[in-house]
Design a protein around this motif. Structure first.
Motif, PDB file in Angstrom:
ATOM      1  N   ALA A   1       0.804  14.899  -9.255  1.00  0.00           N
ATOM      2  CA  ALA A   1       1.101  13.353  -9.079  1.00  0.00           C
ATOM      3  C   ALA A   1       1.651  13.203  -7.595  1.00  0.00           C
ATOM      4  O   ALA A   1       0.798  12.246  -6.878  1.00  0.00           O
ATOM      5  CB  ALA A   1       2.112  12.803 -10.013  1.00  0.00           C
ATOM      6  N   LEU A   2       2.307  13.753  -7.067  1.00  0.00           N
ATOM      7  CA  LEU A   2       2.883  13.719  -5.601  1.00  0.00           C
ATOM      8  C   LEU A   2       1.594  13.724  -4.756  1.00  0.00           C
ATOM      9  O   LEU A   2       1.279  13.029  -3.663  1.00  0.00           O
ATOM     10  CB  LEU A   2       3.901  14.388  -5.364  1.00  0.00           C
ATOM     11  N   ALA A   3       0.814  14.877  -5.027  1.00  0.00           N
ATOM     12  CA  ALA A   3      -0.355  15.209  -4.273  1.00  0.00           C
ATOM     13  C   ALA A   3      -1.280  13.838  -4.229  1.00  0.00           C
ATOM     14  O   ALA A   3      -2.014  13.540  -3.165  1.00  0.00           O
ATOM     15  CB  ALA A   3      -1.013  16.372  -4.567  1.00  0.00           C
ATOM     16  N   ARG A   4      -1.459  13.394  -5.446  1.00  0.00           N
ATOM     17  CA  ARG A   4      -2.586  12.050  -5.600  1.00  0.00           C
ATOM     18  C   ARG A   4      -1.839  11.105  -4.871  1.00  0.00           C
ATOM     19  O   ARG A   4      -2.448  10.017  -4.674  1.00  0.00           O
ATOM     20  CB  ARG A   4      -2.658  11.967  -7.072  1.00  0.00           C
ATOM     21  N   GLY A   5      -0.434  10.944  -4.811  1.00  0.00           N
ATOM     22  CA  GLY A   5       0.429   9.935  -4.215  1.00  0.00           C
ATOM     23  C   GLY A   5       0.274  10.027  -2.618  1.00  0.00           C
ATOM     24  O   GLY A   5       1.198   9.167  -1.893  1.00  0.00           O
ATOM     25  N   GLY A   6      -0.518  10.955  -1.851  1.00  0.00           N
ATOM     26  CA  GLY A   6      -0.566  11.045  -0.607  1.00  0.00           C
ATOM     27  C   GLY A   6       0.488  12.180  -0.146  1.00  0.00           C
ATOM     28  O   GLY A   6       0.610  12.350   1.377  1.00  0.00           O
ATOM     29  N   TYR A   7       1.140  13.063  -0.716  1.00  0.00           N
ATOM     30  CA  TYR A   7       2.204  14.061  -0.228  1.00  0.00           C
ATOM     31  C   TYR A   7       1.355  15.081   0.383  1.00  0.00           C
ATOM     32  O   TYR A   7       0.350  15.560  -0.063  1.00  0.00           O
ATOM     33  CB  TYR A   7       2.934  14.455  -1.372  1.00  0.00           C
TER      34      TYR A   7
ATOM     35  N   HIS B   1      14.557  10.750 -12.980  1.00  0.00           N
ATOM     36  CA  HIS B   1      14.195   9.833 -14.039  1.00  0.00           C
ATOM     37  C   HIS B   1      13.272  10.152 -14.869  1.00  0.00           C
ATOM     38  O   HIS B   1      12.140  10.900 -14.650  1.00  0.00           O
ATOM     39  CB  HIS B   1      13.350   8.625 -12.988  1.00  0.00           C
ATOM     40  N   PRO B   2      13.265  10.222 -16.170  1.00  0.00           N
ATOM     41  CA  PRO B   2      12.566  10.680 -17.423  1.00  0.00           C
ATOM     42  C   PRO B   2      11.071  10.096 -17.089  1.00  0.00           C
ATOM     43  O   PRO B   2      10.111  10.890 -17.801  1.00  0.00           O
ATOM     44  CB  PRO B   2      13.174  10.308 -18.435  1.00  0.00           C
ATOM     45  N   LYS B   3      10.688   9.099 -16.622  1.00  0.00           N
ATOM     46  CA  LYS B   3       9.509   8.614 -16.550  1.00  0.00           C
ATOM     47  C   LYS B   3       8.744   8.657 -14.831  1.00  0.00           C
ATOM     48  O   LYS B   3       7.821   8.000 -14.630  1.00  0.00           O
ATOM     49  CB  LYS B   3       9.406   7.113 -16.705  1.00  0.00           C
ATOM     50  N   ILE B   4       9.512   9.489 -14.188  1.00  0.00           N
ATOM     51  CA  ILE B   4       8.916   9.726 -12.661  1.00  0.00           C
ATOM     52  C   ILE B   4       7.604   9.921 -12.596  1.00  0.00           C
ATOM     53  O   ILE B   4       6.802   9.490 -11.837  1.00  0.00           O
ATOM     54  CB  ILE B   4       9.979  10.327 -12.046  1.00  0.00           C
ATOM     55  N   VAL B   5       7.083  10.954 -13.433  1.00  0.00           N
ATOM     56  CA  VAL B   5       5.767  11.288 -12.976  1.00  0.00           C
ATOM     57  C   VAL B   5       4.665  10.490 -13.374  1.00  0.00           C
ATOM     58  O   VAL B   5       3.864  10.185 -12.971  1.00  0.00           O
ATOM     59  CB  VAL B   5       5.579  12.855 -13.951  1.00  0.00           C
TER      60      VAL B   5
ATOM     61  N   THR C   1       0.663   6.213 -11.903  1.00  0.00           N
ATOM     62  CA  THR C   1       0.444   4.817 -11.992  1.00  0.00           C
ATOM     63  C   THR C   1       0.141   4.239 -10.715  1.00  0.00           C
ATOM     64  O   THR C   1      -0.782   3.695 -10.376  1.00  0.00           O
ATOM     65  CB  THR C   1       1.204   4.023 -12.845  1.00  0.00           C
ATOM     66  N   LEU C   2       1.249   4.665  -9.755  1.00  0.00           N
ATOM     67  CA  LEU C   2       1.059   4.041  -8.361  1.00  0.00           C
ATOM     68  C   LEU C   2      -0.277   4.712  -7.624  1.00  0.00           C
ATOM     69  O   LEU C   2      -0.865   4.028  -6.834  1.00  0.00           O
ATOM     70  CB  LEU C   2       2.221   4.256  -7.712  1.00  0.00           C
ATOM     71  N   ALA C   3      -0.470   6.143  -7.867  1.00  0.00           N
ATOM     72  CA  ALA C   3      -1.451   6.793  -7.465  1.00  0.00           C
ATOM     73  C   ALA C   3      -2.917   6.224  -8.085  1.00  0.00           C
ATOM     74  O   ALA C   3      -3.872   6.046  -7.138  1.00  0.00           O
ATOM     75  CB  ALA C   3      -1.574   8.248  -7.408  1.00  0.00           C
ATOM     76  N   ASP C   4      -2.890   5.955  -9.264  1.00  0.00           N
ATOM     77  CA  ASP C   4      -4.117   5.152 -10.031  1.00  0.00           C
ATOM     78  C   ASP C   4      -4.272   3.745  -9.221  1.00  0.00           C
ATOM     79  O   ASP C   4      -5.568   3.551  -9.107  1.00  0.00           O
ATOM     80  CB  ASP C   4      -3.776   4.975 -11.380  1.00  0.00           C
TER      81      ASP C   4
ATOM     82  N   LYS D   1       0.923  -1.298  -0.024  1.00  0.00           N
ATOM     83  CA  LYS D   1       0.140  -0.130  -0.109  1.00  0.00           C
ATOM     84  C   LYS D   1       0.829   1.179   0.057  1.00  0.00           C
ATOM     85  O   LYS D   1       0.485   2.409  -0.386  1.00  0.00           O
ATOM     86  CB  LYS D   1      -0.845   0.164   1.310  1.00  0.00           C
ATOM     87  N   ARG D   2       2.037   1.147   0.357  1.00  0.00           N
ATOM     88  CA  ARG D   2       2.960   2.328   0.437  1.00  0.00           C
ATOM     89  C   ARG D   2       4.356   1.797  -0.302  1.00  0.00           C
ATOM     90  O   ARG D   2       4.751   0.871  -0.033  1.00  0.00           O
ATOM     91  CB  ARG D   2       3.435   2.820   1.825  1.00  0.00           C
ATOM     92  N   VAL D   3       4.971   2.679  -1.187  1.00  0.00           N
ATOM     93  CA  VAL D   3       5.871   2.348  -2.074  1.00  0.00           C
ATOM     94  C   VAL D   3       6.890   3.533  -2.053  1.00  0.00           C
ATOM     95  O   VAL D   3       6.595   4.636  -2.161  1.00  0.00           O
ATOM     96  CB  VAL D   3       5.562   2.150  -3.591  1.00  0.00           C
ATOM     97  N   GLY D   4       7.954   3.187  -1.648  1.00  0.00           N
ATOM     98  CA  GLY D   4       9.245   4.247  -1.342  1.00  0.00           C
ATOM     99  C   GLY D   4      10.076   4.044  -2.743  1.00  0.00           C
ATOM    100  O   GLY D   4      10.903   3.100  -2.862  1.00  0.00           O
ATOM    101  N   LEU D   5      10.263   5.002  -3.330  1.00  0.00           N
ATOM    102  CA  LEU D   5      11.078   5.195  -4.605  1.00  0.00           C
ATOM    103  C   LEU D   5      12.470   5.813  -4.466  1.00  0.00           C
ATOM    104  O   LEU D   5      12.464   6.881  -3.934  1.00  0.00           O
ATOM    105  CB  LEU D   5      10.292   6.077  -5.794  1.00  0.00           C
ATOM    106  N   VAL D   6      13.570   5.031  -4.298  1.00  0.00           N
ATOM    107  CA  VAL D   6      14.777   5.242  -3.661  1.00  0.00           C
ATOM    108  C   VAL D   6      15.727   5.566  -4.766  1.00  0.00           C
ATOM    109  O   VAL D   6      16.033   5.020  -5.715  1.00  0.00           O
ATOM    110  CB  VAL D   6      15.175   4.238  -2.670  1.00  0.00           C
ATOM    111  N   GLY D   7      16.680   6.501  -4.285  1.00  0.00           N
ATOM    112  CA  GLY D   7      17.922   6.778  -5.260  1.00  0.00           C
ATOM    113  C   GLY D   7      18.485   8.312  -4.945  1.00  0.00           C
ATOM    114  O   GLY D   7      17.697   9.097  -4.494  1.00  0.00           O
ATOM    115  N   ALA D   8      19.701   8.402  -5.401  1.00  0.00           N
ATOM    116  CA  ALA D   8      20.170   9.770  -5.059  1.00  0.00           C
ATOM    117  C   ALA D   8      19.524  10.831  -6.003  1.00  0.00           C
ATOM    118  O   ALA D   8      19.676  12.127  -5.765  1.00  0.00           O
ATOM    119  CB  ALA D   8      21.808   9.764  -5.540  1.00  0.00           C
ATOM    120  N   ALA D   9      18.991  10.545  -6.995  1.00  0.00           N
ATOM    121  CA  ALA D   9      18.266  11.631  -8.020  1.00  0.00           C
ATOM    122  C   ALA D   9      16.928  10.929  -8.549  1.00  0.00           C
ATOM    123  O   ALA D   9      16.841  11.041  -9.834  1.00  0.00           O
ATOM    124  CB  ALA D   9      19.307  11.887  -9.050  1.00  0.00           C
TER     125      ALA D   9
END
Length: 500
Positions: free
Chosen positions: A314-320, A280-284, A289-292, A268-276
């Motif tokens: 998208a971040l707001a839809r994902g719970g931010y 990522h060109p497909k981050i939005v 997709t995860l919010a959907d 139910k909760r997903v953490g996308l991890v990395g230095a940058a």
């Protein structure tokens, strides 16, 4: 004697875990994290090594972590034992420890002392005591303070090499032969044989990316969150950062399709991890997709110049509810020195987007105590943060600058505890009633700096400090006794105690 409360806490945690890999094998090692359980289970690197060992034929590991209730009290530290079988740490043939940053060296010493294992490798009996293998994020910058304690250290990305090293340890009974064999493996540092000459940083094949965490638990700092990489490394050239474009070939990305297919359906909760992550060109599309799918999403790094209307939406839809990004330096001049792309216009846009998408506040991380910084830079930060606060509530998360090895700013001095504290007070005073400003400790930042720029002798000082109580006064006293100092003639070596 085992504490009933601690045993009940461990049982509760094991019961709550999702995804744990239960396995027994002829060669089982202690996978150790020198911080409490919640931090260990929120470390993607630690979890990646856990999975690599548990998925290898004939190998297994059990987890050992620092006791939560005795994190800063050596006397209260109970005898360390594995979470899975409660096997005492000293009964394992190998202790494989992941060290994230400099202060955790003290946690490793606490675990060894509480297990009656000699902390210094020169004092251990190979016939009686475990082999101590280290790795982790610290090895990308400066693992030398670990050298007095470790038999071998894997430098860099360790998920592939760890299994190779463990197979050598399993098949080679004599300690001298073990060290000789490990010294021949690329990216493995054997202090007894290599002295202070470090090997190059390991890089796993791109097909091993992304890493993902096997275990989810409500007792992690990142509660019930499935952790997965979107990329590894970074394409930017920030002068203070170890994970920059020159480290391991820069940024290596996982495809959107691969990332999404690895996420469990019940997460139910997903953490996308990395230095940058935000580069990522497909981050939005990934976040949308995860919010959907009805999932809550967290990202480990958001760059202000990447935060568009679509992205923040998208971040707001994902719970931010808090938009968190980096101001980096207190002024435009300082940000240019750091070679950061964050401009005032980007941060103003972030505040506007946070307000537009109904977020409670904008949180900005920054460093102070940078080289060439002055009160004018702090005053500029006050002025600009005040301007932002008129758009959206603002909170500042502040860290004193600590120069790291293997960066362009390696060797830069620490501003000084009193200097940092005065600038923090100037900032807080200027922002009182307008924005919240919280900082990590200037004193402990100085400790981190000395270790980040130090070597084996600084590591020995940690041993003295931990056994003297482990508080700041103990570290200050231990560092003041060093027979060598950080030499003024060489940027890396200046008088450590003078930086207070």
């Amino acid at each position: 004697m085992k504490s009933p409360n601690r045993e009940a806490r461990i049982r509760e945690r094991l019961t709550a875990e999702v995804g744990r890999l239960d396995k027994q094998a002829p060669f089982t090692v202690a996978l150790t994290y020198p911080s409490p359980y919640g931090a260990a289970m929120s470390s993607l690197g630690y979890q990646r090594i856990y999975r690599a060992i548990m998925e290898s034929s004939g190998l297994a590991c059990e987890r050992v972590v620092l006791d939560d209730e005795a994190e800063n009290d050596l006397a209260a530290q109970e005898h360390p034992a594995s979470l899975e079988s409660r096997t005492p740490l000293e009964e394992f043939p190998v202790i494989a420890v992941s060290v994230a940053y400099e202060i955790e060296i003290g946690g490793l010493i606490r675990l060894l002392d509480a297990s009656n294992i000699p902390a210094l490798r020169d004092e251990r009996d190979p016939e009686r005591h475990p082999f101590l293998l280290a790795g982790g994020p610290l090895t990308f910058s400066n693992p030398l303070p670990l050298a007095p304690f470790c038999d071998a250290i894997i430098i860099g990305e360790a998920e592939e090499i760890t299994v190779e090293v463990l197979r050598v340890l399993e098949s080679t009974p004599r300690h001298h032969d073990r060290l000789a064999a490990l010294a021949k493996i690329a990216h493995v540092f054997v202090p007894e044989l290599h002295g202070a000459v470090l090997p190059t940083v390991a890089k796993v094949p791109d097909e091993m990316i992304p890493a993902w965490a096997a275990i989810r638990t409500p007792h992690a700092v990142l509660s019930d969150m499935f952790l997965i990489e979107t990329e590894r490394g970074c394409s930017r050239r920030c002068t203070y950062c170890v994970m920059r474009r020159s480290t391991n070939g820069g940024m290596r990305m996982a495809s959107m399709e691969k990332i999404l297919e690895l996420i469990p359906s019940d997460a139910k909760r997903v953490g996308l991890v990395g230095a940058a992550v935000s580069d990522h060109p497909k981050i939005v599309s990934i976040v949308n997709t995860l919010a959907d799918q009805g999932r809550e999403v967290g990202l480990s790094s958001l760059r202000p110049d990447r935060l568009s209307d679509d992205f923040v939406g998208a971040l707001a839809r994902g719970g931010y509810r808090t938009l968190t990004t980096a101001m980096d330096g207190p002024s435009e001049k300082m940000r240019e020195q750091l070679e950061r792309k964050a401009k005032e216009k980007h941060l103003i846009r972030c505040a506007e987007l946070a307000k537009k998408h109904g977020m409670d506040r904008l949180k900005l991380y920054l460093m102070i105590g940078l080289p060439n910084e002055s009160d004018d830079d702090i005053d500029e930060c006050v002025r600009f943060t005040t301007e932002l606060s008129k758009i959206c509530p603002v909170a500042l998360g502040i860290a004193p600058f600590c120069a790291k090895r293997n960066t362009p700013m390696d060797g830069q001095g620490f501003a000084g505890i009193s200097v940092v504290e005065k600038r923090l007070e100037r900032l807080r005073r200027g922002l009182r009633g307008r924005a919240d400003a919280r900082s990590t400790s200037a004193k402990w930042a100085w400790v981190e700096y000395v270790l980040a720029q130090g070597g084996p002798e600084e590591g020995l000082a940690v041993l003295e400090a931990v056994r003297d109580g482990g508080n700041f006064a103990a570290y200050k006293k231990a560092f003041s006794r060093l027979s060598t100092r950080i030499d003024v003639a060489k940027p890396r070596r200046t008088l450590a105690i003078a930086q207070i």
